[in-house]
Design an enzyme around this catalytic site. Structure first.
Site, PDB file in Angstrom:
ATOM      1  N   THR A 125      10.925 -18.284  11.093  1.00  0.00           N
ATOM      2  CA  THR A 125      12.533 -18.631  11.387  1.00  0.00           C
ATOM      3  C   THR A 125      12.477 -17.694  12.756  1.00  0.00           C
ATOM      4  OG1 THR A 125      14.235 -16.660  11.052  1.00  0.00           O
ATOM      5  CG2 THR A 125      12.683 -15.929  10.121  1.00  0.00           C
ATOM      6  N   TYR A 153      13.164  -8.325   6.883  1.00  0.00           N
ATOM      7  CA  TYR A 153      12.873  -9.569   6.183  1.00  0.00           C
ATOM      8  C   TYR A 153      12.396  -9.794   7.581  1.00  0.00           C
ATOM      9  CZ  TYR A 153      14.353 -14.371   6.252  1.00  0.00           C
ATOM     10  OH  TYR A 153      14.564 -15.543   7.201  1.00  0.00           O
TER      11      TYR A 153
HETATM   12  P1  NAD Z   1      16.430 -19.651  -0.513  1.00  0.00           P
HETATM   13  O1  NAD Z   1      16.556 -18.119  -0.393  1.00  0.00           O
HETATM   14  O2  NAD Z   1      17.524 -20.080  -0.545  1.00  0.00           O
HETATM   15  O3  NAD Z   1      15.269 -20.453  -1.481  1.00  0.00           O
HETATM   16  C1  NAD Z   1      14.093 -18.963  -1.715  1.00  0.00           C
HETATM   17  C2  NAD Z   1      13.484 -20.034  -2.888  1.00  0.00           C
HETATM   18  O4  NAD Z   1      11.600 -19.570  -2.787  1.00  0.00           O
HETATM   19  C3  NAD Z   1      13.581 -19.910  -3.822  1.00  0.00           C
HETATM   20  O5  NAD Z   1      13.941 -21.289  -4.788  1.00  0.00           O
HETATM   21  C4  NAD Z   1      13.023 -18.941  -4.953  1.00  0.00           C
HETATM   22  O6  NAD Z   1      13.251 -19.174  -6.487  1.00  0.00           O
HETATM   23  C5  NAD Z   1      11.886 -19.081  -4.433  1.00  0.00           C
HETATM   24  N1  NAD Z   1      11.290 -18.258  -4.278  1.00  0.00           N
HETATM   25  C6  NAD Z   1      11.328 -16.643  -3.964  1.00  0.00           C
HETATM   26  N2  NAD Z   1      10.338 -16.490  -4.112  1.00  0.00           N
HETATM   27  C7  NAD Z   1       9.314 -16.977  -4.610  1.00  0.00           C
HETATM   28  C8  NAD Z   1       8.111 -16.690  -5.096  1.00  0.00           C
HETATM   29  N3  NAD Z   1       6.928 -15.539  -4.976  1.00  0.00           N
HETATM   30  N4  NAD Z   1       6.744 -17.464  -5.601  1.00  0.00           N
HETATM   31  C9  NAD Z   1       7.786 -19.347  -5.675  1.00  0.00           C
HETATM   32  N5  NAD Z   1       8.701 -19.714  -5.279  1.00  0.00           N
HETATM   33  C10 NAD Z   1       9.847 -18.256  -4.900  1.00  0.00           C
HETATM   34  O7  NAD Z   1      16.345 -19.532   1.408  1.00  0.00           O
HETATM   35  P2  NAD Z   1      16.057 -20.648   2.249  1.00  0.00           P
HETATM   36  O8  NAD Z   1      17.316 -20.731   2.749  1.00  0.00           O
HETATM   37  O9  NAD Z   1      15.851 -22.062   1.368  1.00  0.00           O
HETATM   38  O10 NAD Z   1      14.758 -20.783   2.975  1.00  0.00           O
HETATM   39  C11 NAD Z   1      13.625 -21.412   2.628  1.00  0.00           C
HETATM   40  C12 NAD Z   1      12.721 -20.869   4.161  1.00  0.00           C
HETATM   41  O11 NAD Z   1      12.824 -20.773   5.255  1.00  0.00           O
HETATM   42  C13 NAD Z   1      12.261 -19.659   4.096  1.00  0.00           C
HETATM   43  O12 NAD Z   1      11.118 -19.364   4.453  1.00  0.00           O
HETATM   44  C14 NAD Z   1      13.210 -18.641   5.037  1.00  0.00           C
HETATM   45  O13 NAD Z   1      12.646 -17.560   5.425  1.00  0.00           O
HETATM   46  C15 NAD Z   1      13.490 -20.006   5.900  1.00  0.00           C
HETATM   47  N6  NAD Z   1      13.979 -19.992   6.936  1.00  0.00           N
HETATM   48  C16 NAD Z   1      15.707 -19.800   6.384  1.00  0.00           C
HETATM   49  C17 NAD Z   1      16.972 -20.126   7.070  1.00  0.00           C
HETATM   50  C18 NAD Z   1      17.993 -20.227   6.906  1.00  0.00           C
HETATM   51  O14 NAD Z   1      18.880 -19.864   7.829  1.00  0.00           O
HETATM   52  N7  NAD Z   1      18.403 -20.046   5.607  1.00  0.00           N
HETATM   53  C19 NAD Z   1      16.393 -20.019   8.655  1.00  0.00           C
HETATM   54  C20 NAD Z   1      15.412 -20.342   9.625  1.00  0.00           C
HETATM   55  C21 NAD Z   1      14.447 -20.072   8.302  1.00  0.00           C
END
Ligand code: NAD
Ligand code: TYD
Length: 338
Positions: A125, A153
């Protein structure tokens, strides 16, 4: 090719699973997800019976689960989306963030080393770079910007990035990392700004804006993010970091007003509430590297992307209606007094 996606029942991972199966029907895809509060199999209903798709419920931080899966499936490529992803929750309870985001990444790296993969890709991120001052519109995050985190985070995500780079340098693991700006689009869990505000506005509820609403985020449609990851997997150089963003900076107040306008709701629903602790002021990505080296460019602009997203929430009330129960209600009650 066999691709292991982790966190594929979440927002970005879920969109990526759909994107990949649609564009690469010849590949096999395995989705490893623990199904925390943020994971939702409803997101994957339309693809769950495809013969080249397999769902495995499990924890990326559990070595036995991960090693058993790698032993059985021997994936060619790993894309790690799984994470605890919400800054506000990390402020209340950092521990699960360290377990999943740091320890979980290490377990996946260990397995990718033990059962050699062709590529390990880490979804990171822009928050690992910290924030930029509001008054310096000329500054952007590049891949050279030092890591300088603000929340538990972002600290956990930066720690994971360092581990990924260490596995490249020390063991020669073929890794890539992408650092994307804030995503929006379908299947976004309604604790995050855009879906929270859409759903509350639809329900004529107050819209809680932290502080003055002048914090700036750089928004990217989730489908543009998926296309960027695809580019990196196909053409990205091992050991490299790629920033992903589309120069769509908006203040939170601008975003919320745009949502209200689209839904024809009054601005009197806006309620300014106590600011988030350590609240990052501005994120802004310089995407020059991925644009020039890999030829990626976003296709959505923020205004049409937001209209499309609002329309999606309007026509998918069952998807989010089912979430607004139990744990979610408790979380909202604890977090907001509006
Ligand atoms: P989210 O919270 O919607 O989804 C996370 C998923 O990971 C969920 O399905 C959850 O059940 C699963 N999960 C959590 N802990 C787990 C574990 N221990 N083992 C297996 N599965 C597990 O998150 P998101 O917004 O889809 O983000 C996905 C990735 O993208 C993350 O790594 C986040 O840091 C990164 N990211 C997000 C954004 C954003 O704007 N949402 C921007 C940049 C990067
Ligand atoms: P969020 O969607 O949590 O993403 P991030 O903190 O990872 O950028 O928040 C986006 C911006 O919106 C951030 O500046 C915090 C702000 N915000 C509010 O003002 N009110 C809210 O209820 C939420 C969830 C976020």
């Amino acid at each position: 090719m066999k691709i292991l996606v982790t966190g594929g029942a979440g927002f970005i991972g879920g969109n990526f699973v759909h994107y990949w199966l649609q564009n690469h029907p010849e590949d096999q895809l395995i989705n490893l997800d623990l199904l925390t509060y943020a994971g939702n199999l409803e997101t994957l209903k339309t693809i769950e019976t495809l013969p080249n798709y397999q769902f495995v419920q499990g924890d990326i931080a559990d070595r036995d689960t991960v090693f058993t899966l790698f032993e059985r499936e021997k994936p060619d490529v790993v894309v790690n989306f799984a994470a605890e992803s919400h800054v506000d929750r990390s402020i209340k309870d950092p521990e699960s963030f360290l377990r999943t985001n740091v320890l979980g990444t290490m377990v996946l790296l260990e397995a990718s080393k033990a059962y050699p993969v062709k590529r390990y890709h880490q979804i990171s991120t822009d928050e690992v770079y910290g924030d930029l001052p509001l008054e310096r519109k000329d500054l952007f995050f590049t891949e050279q910007t030092p890591l300088h985190t603000s929340s538990p985070y972002s600290a956990s995500k930066a720690s994971a990035d360092l581990l990924v780079q260490a596995y490249h340098r020390t063991y020669g693991l073929p890794v890539t990392i992408s650092r994307c700006s804030n995503n929006y689009g379908p299947y976004h869990f309604p604790e995050k700004l855009i879906p929270l505000m859409i759903i509350r506005a639809l329900n004529h509820e107050k819209l809680p804006i932290y502080g003055k609403g002048d914090n700036v985020r750089d928004w990217l449609h989730v489908e543009d993010h998926c296309r960027a990851i695809e580019k990196i997997l196909k053409e990205g150089k091992e050991g490299e970091v790629y920033n992903i963003g589309g120069h769509n900076e908006r203040t939170n107040l601008q975003v919320v007003k745009a949502i209200l306008k689209t839904l024809d709701r009054p601005e009197s629903l806006i309620s300014f509430v106590t600011d988030r602790l350590g609240h990052d002021r501005r994120y802004a990505i310089d995407p020059t590297k991925i644009e020039q080296e890999l030829g990626w460019k976003p296709r959505y602009n923020f205004d049409t992307g937001l209209q499309q997203t609002v329309a999606w929430y309007l026509s998918n009330k069952d998807w989010w209606g089912n979430i607004l129960t139990g744990e979610y209600r408790e979380y909202i009650k604890e977090t907001y007094t509006v």
